[in-house]
Structure formats: C-alpha cells, structure tokens
Design a protein around this motif. Sequence first.
Motif, PDB file in Angstrom:
ATOM      1  N   GLU A   1       0.837  -1.197   0.000  1.00 51.75           N
ATOM      2  CA  GLU A   1       0.000   0.000   0.000  1.00 51.75           C
ATOM      3  C   GLU A   1       0.875   1.252   0.000  1.00 51.75           C
ATOM      4  O   GLU A   1       2.041   1.215   0.408  1.00 51.75           O
ATOM      5  CB  GLU A   1      -0.939  -0.010   1.206  1.00 51.75           C
ATOM      6  CG  GLU A   1      -0.212  -0.124   2.526  1.00 51.75           C
ATOM      7  CD  GLU A   1      -1.128  -0.450   3.686  1.00 51.75           C
ATOM      8  OE1 GLU A   1      -0.688  -0.284   4.845  1.00 51.75           O
ATOM      9  OE2 GLU A   1      -2.270  -0.859   3.446  1.00 51.75           O
ATOM     10  N   LEU A   2       0.312   2.351  -0.458  1.00 47.30           N
ATOM     11  CA  LEU A   2       1.079   3.595  -0.571  1.00 47.30           C
ATOM     12  C   LEU A   2       1.678   4.015   0.764  1.00 47.30           C
ATOM     13  O   LEU A   2       2.807   4.491   0.837  1.00 47.30           O
ATOM     14  CB  LEU A   2       0.174   4.714  -1.099  1.00 47.30           C
ATOM     15  CG  LEU A   2      -0.287   4.621  -2.554  1.00 47.30           C
ATOM     16  CD1 LEU A   2      -1.172   5.806  -2.889  1.00 47.30           C
ATOM     17  CD2 LEU A   2       0.900   4.577  -3.493  1.00 47.30           C
ATOM     18  N   GLN A   3       0.891   3.853   1.829  1.00 53.45           N
ATOM     19  CA  GLN A   3       1.350   4.316   3.140  1.00 53.45           C
ATOM     20  C   GLN A   3       2.588   3.580   3.631  1.00 53.45           C
ATOM     21  O   GLN A   3       3.327   4.099   4.476  1.00 53.45           O
ATOM     22  CB  GLN A   3       0.217   4.152   4.172  1.00 53.45           C
ATOM     23  CG  GLN A   3      -0.986   5.034   3.916  1.00 53.45           C
ATOM     24  CD  GLN A   3      -2.021   4.363   3.025  1.00 53.45           C
ATOM     25  OE1 GLN A   3      -1.670   3.500   2.223  1.00 53.45           O
ATOM     26  NE2 GLN A   3      -3.266   4.761   3.145  1.00 53.45           N
ATOM     27  N   ALA A   4       2.807   2.372   3.130  1.00 56.49           N
ATOM     28  CA  ALA A   4       3.942   1.566   3.601  1.00 56.49           C
ATOM     29  C   ALA A   4       5.195   1.748   2.753  1.00 56.49           C
ATOM     30  O   ALA A   4       6.237   1.174   3.057  1.00 56.49           O
ATOM     31  CB  ALA A   4       3.547   0.092   3.634  1.00 56.49           C
ATOM     32  N   LYS A   5       5.113   2.544   1.685  1.00 61.25           N
ATOM     33  CA  LYS A   5       6.275   2.744   0.811  1.00 61.25           C
ATOM     34  C   LYS A   5       7.168   3.846   1.389  1.00 61.25           C
ATOM     35  O   LYS A   5       7.164   4.989   0.932  1.00 61.25           O
ATOM     36  CB  LYS A   5       5.809   3.090  -0.604  1.00 61.25           C
ATOM     37  CG  LYS A   5       5.057   1.944  -1.282  1.00 61.25           C
ATOM     38  CD  LYS A   5       4.623   2.296  -2.697  1.00 61.25           C
ATOM     39  CE  LYS A   5       3.903   1.128  -3.368  1.00 61.25           C
ATOM     40  NZ  LYS A   5       3.450   1.450  -4.730  1.00 61.25           N
TER      41      LYS A   5
END
Length: 617
Positions: free
Chosen positions: A92-96
């Motif tokens: 997910e974007l938040q984990a990148k």
Amino acid sequence: QESNAEKALEALKEMQCDCAKVLRDGYCVPDLPARELVPGDIVELRVGDKVPADMRVAVLKTSMLRVEQSSLTGESMPVTKSTNPVFMDDCELQAKDCMVFAGTTVVNGSCICIVISTGMNTEIGKIQTQIHEASLEDHDTPLKKKLDEFGGRLTTAIGFICLVVWAINYRNFITWDADDGSILNFRFSFEKCTYYFKIAVALAVAAIPEGLPTVITTCLALGTRKMAQKNAIVRKLPSVETLGCTTVICSDKTGTLTTNQMSVNKFFTFGGKTTTSRVFHVEGTTYNPKDGGIKDWSYYNMDANLHALAEICAICNDAGIFCNGHLFRAAGLPTEAALKVLVEKMGVPDEKARNRIRHEQLAADCSIDRSTVKLGCCDWWIKRSRRVATLEFDRIRKSMSVIVREPTGNNRLLVKGAAESILERCSHVQLADGSVVSMDETSRQIILLRLHEMSSKGLRCLGFAYKDDLAEFADYYSDTHPAHKKLLDPVNYSTIESNLIFVGIVGLRDPPREEVHKAIEDCKGAGIKVIVITGDNKSTAEAICQEIGLFSDFTDLKGKSYTGKEFIALPNSEKFEVLSKPNGLVFSRAEPKHKQDIVRLLKESGEIVAMTGDGVN
C-alpha cells in the motif's frame, strides 16, 4: 459531473510542483520545470518543497526526512521516509517508506531522490485518470429513472385507452347489410374512420401531462432554495431529489469528520508523590491559541513540574502558526504547532510578563496584518532559555532534543519524543514541587497505565524529559566547543539522551468536528448508513468512529473494520455481504482506487451512494 471533474482536476493541478532542482548529465539545473522531468533524473528536495514526481529516496542529507502526504493518502501525521527498500510486491502507498509522491510536501529534512514516474504515471496522475473516467460515466439519477418508468407506463396506458376509444366506435364507420348477414357484406367509411381516429389522438394529447416538467422543476427549485438557506449549494436540480434518496453516505475522515488540525487533548504529570498522578484535560480543536483552554487551570498553580513541561514544549520545537483569513494553519510539523498552542494556554509564571503578553496580543488583534500569529508565551520561554544546540529526530531513538542555556547559566538538555522511547531512557522522575526522585517500578507502572489509557483513545502520546548532568556538554556554547564533534554524529545522540528525568506525557489527536456527532445521529434517524473510508491507520480510524458515535464504545468491531487491502482481498460474495450489514463500517489504509471500488459495489447492490470529502483523493 463534468464541472465537478474539472474542479477536481484543477485542484490536482494546484497540488503539483512547478519546478525542481535537478542534477542531469553532470550539470545542476536549479529551476527545471517539473513537466520536463524524466525517469532517471536526480532531484534534491528540501524543507517546504513540493515533490514534483514520484521518486525513490536515494540519499538522506539530514538524519530525518518527513513528508506531509495527507492530500494523497489521508494520513493525519507527516510520514517518516528512509532509503530502506520495501520488498513487498503488493504494498500500500502508506507503507512505501522509500518513496516520495508527486503533490506531497517535505516538512522536515532534505534528501536526494531519483525520479521513477512522471505525469499521468504518478500516483496523483492515476487519480486524475480515474476522475476523468468517472466524468465520462453517465448514470441516471433516481428521479430520472422514476420519470422514465412513469413515462413508459403512462404511454402504454394512454395508447391502450386511445385504441379502446377508437375501437368502440367501429359501428360508426363499419356497417353490415342486415338482409343476408354475410360477414363479407359490409361497408367501410374511411372518412368516419379518420374522424374517430382523430378523436382518439386528441384524447391522447389531452392525457399527456404537459405541466409535469414545470411542476417538477418548481418543486426541485424550492428544494434547492431551502437547502441554500442551510448553506448547502446544489448545482444541478435533480441532485436535490437524489440526496433525498440517499441510502449510504461514504465519508472521508481526515479534514471531513475531523478538523485536520492536531491539538492537545490531555496531558499527565506526577503530583507530590510518585504514587499520585495528575491528568489535565485541554479544550479546543484548532491551532487558534484562544480556542478553548485547560480545565480547572490557573496560571498561579503552575508548579516547577508544569514549568518544565511548558519549557520543553516551547523550546524543543521548530513549528510556527500563521493565520490564513480566519483559518489558523501550522508552519512546520502539526504536532509541534499543537504543543505551542498548549504553551499559550498554559501561560507563563511571571505576572509582569503575563500582563505584557496580554497587551501585545490586544495590539496584534487590532493590527492590519494578522497573518502572523503572536505566540507571546512561547517567545517568553525561548528568550528565557537560549537554545545552543539541536539533536535532530531520528527513527532509531524516536526523539529530538535541544541543549539550552538556563537563566542560572547552566546548560540543560530538553527532550521530547515517543513516550515509550523516552520512558526507557528515564532513570528519575520530577514531582510537582520540582524535586527529583528515582524512578521505581510503581512509578513506571503508573506511567505505563496512563500511557495505555491515552493510546487506547486514539491519542498520539509524546513523552517529555530533561537532563541537567551533561558532562562535557555542561559548558557547551557553540560549534567551536571541543565537544561539538560528538554532535555531528547521530550515533552519539542516544548516549547523550540517557539517564533522563521524566516530566510528563502529552496526548494529541486530530479531533472530530463539533457538528459531526449530531450529523451521525441524524443519518441514523433517517435510515442512512454511514461508511468511513480513510487512508489513516486502523486504530486511529476506529477510535474516531467510536468518538463520533458511529460505533458504541463497547461494540465488537470484528466484521465492521477493514483495511483497504483486507477488503479488496475478499471474494465478491463476502464483499457484498460486508457492505449489506446494517449500521456503520470503517475502512482504513484505503487508497483512492479502494474508495472507487467500494462505491461501485454499493451501487451494484442497488444503494444510492453519496461520497463526501475535502480532498481529491
């Protein structure tokens, strides 16, 4: 729909960066237009820069890099970035953590990045594509469907009646010879047949409700006027009726249900003994220092322990506050801005300074330029204790600190950071009267209990501590001091920030808007299901939903709370089952595509869906 799409696309364009500092072919281009960036370009980012493209973080020029990406992901707090690769394929974007995305803003630190995607291939570009595709979809409103259905039935009924009227007059244009009674012996009058056909057509014309469009338009216009009186502007008349038919409202959280402004909710310190604690509740939900106050607070009751807390909040802080029209905004990290607002509500112990600050504030309120907010109490603490060195925040020790020169001439280390991390490095506790005692197991358990209570309510908890015994830094004054070389290496920071004296814990949050709780109750009373879809983390989303009344405090959230990734992984049958459940639902860590899929599934289930939010994501 087209107008909404155009406005959303314009908002996306405003989020995008105009230029960037680029290293290309060995040459530095200080202001290269962002539209000319290509994958492989090397870009330097600094505090305050808007990210011009999706980029991989290659090198950190400071010990810490934080990016504000709530406009893309909905996270209420700035995100810490690093150079560590992420090995998950479907991430997910938040984990990148190793990526910075176009349209987001650097709020702390600087770095060197490599451009990965530009233009419509960026994450914000994908949102633009989705908006454009959605604008091309043509969905009939419930009113139009009902009118089409009514029109079809009315046409059938009128046609049938006209046929019957024409048929029952057949004797007037078809006659039989009565003598032999043969069926073939009849006379047909074309003139009379046409005459009665005209009567049937005239009946059909008369039966058509010509005034229906006028009546419907008038009713919708009256509805639009009534909604305008309640500050709800409707661009298309059919939307009034559609809103009345709504069965599900999907709402964003950050900035919609909440203020998107961090504020201190409560703080905790020790009392006169290590077995007693004090919890202070703070009112106010914005960055306006005059918004609310501290319950049962008096400037004259500020003891030595509260002095230390106010000093750390004011000095171990790089944020500011400015006023944009009537809206107060944070310059810097939202948490630090909230701490400065807390200091203003706490006041200062010096009565003369307090009176002077009050007069200066009155003068500032009457000035023409009110864009800069005067933080008199913070300024008093900053002038009282001069800051001589800063130990920047990093992900390992999860804290930042400053060395200040106290009015006594001695140096003191002021530390703030993640409460658990601060607690691990504390060996003593400061009591209300300013005395310092060793931290025993009882006092540690009291701190952990208060920390758990505050965290379980969705508060972000920061710990505060200080240290007077600074050894070689006891007489530190500038970068010419012999001990300065130790401050150049962040590895030494954990050693410097050891054997601390615990002061207190402050709980912050992005608070719900005051009117939200009543709106949720009104929706429940009207039979409308509310679904919260946010990019924020799961625990925070659940805590906010319980606070606004979407769920009760004792509701088991199993089957009612999902991350976007968890929900999309479910089979279609289970997705429809989840969405058909009564009462509310909450989806966290949701990306724009997840929101679109949820709305599409609801519409396929026959629901009339309204989507509300404050951002393009």
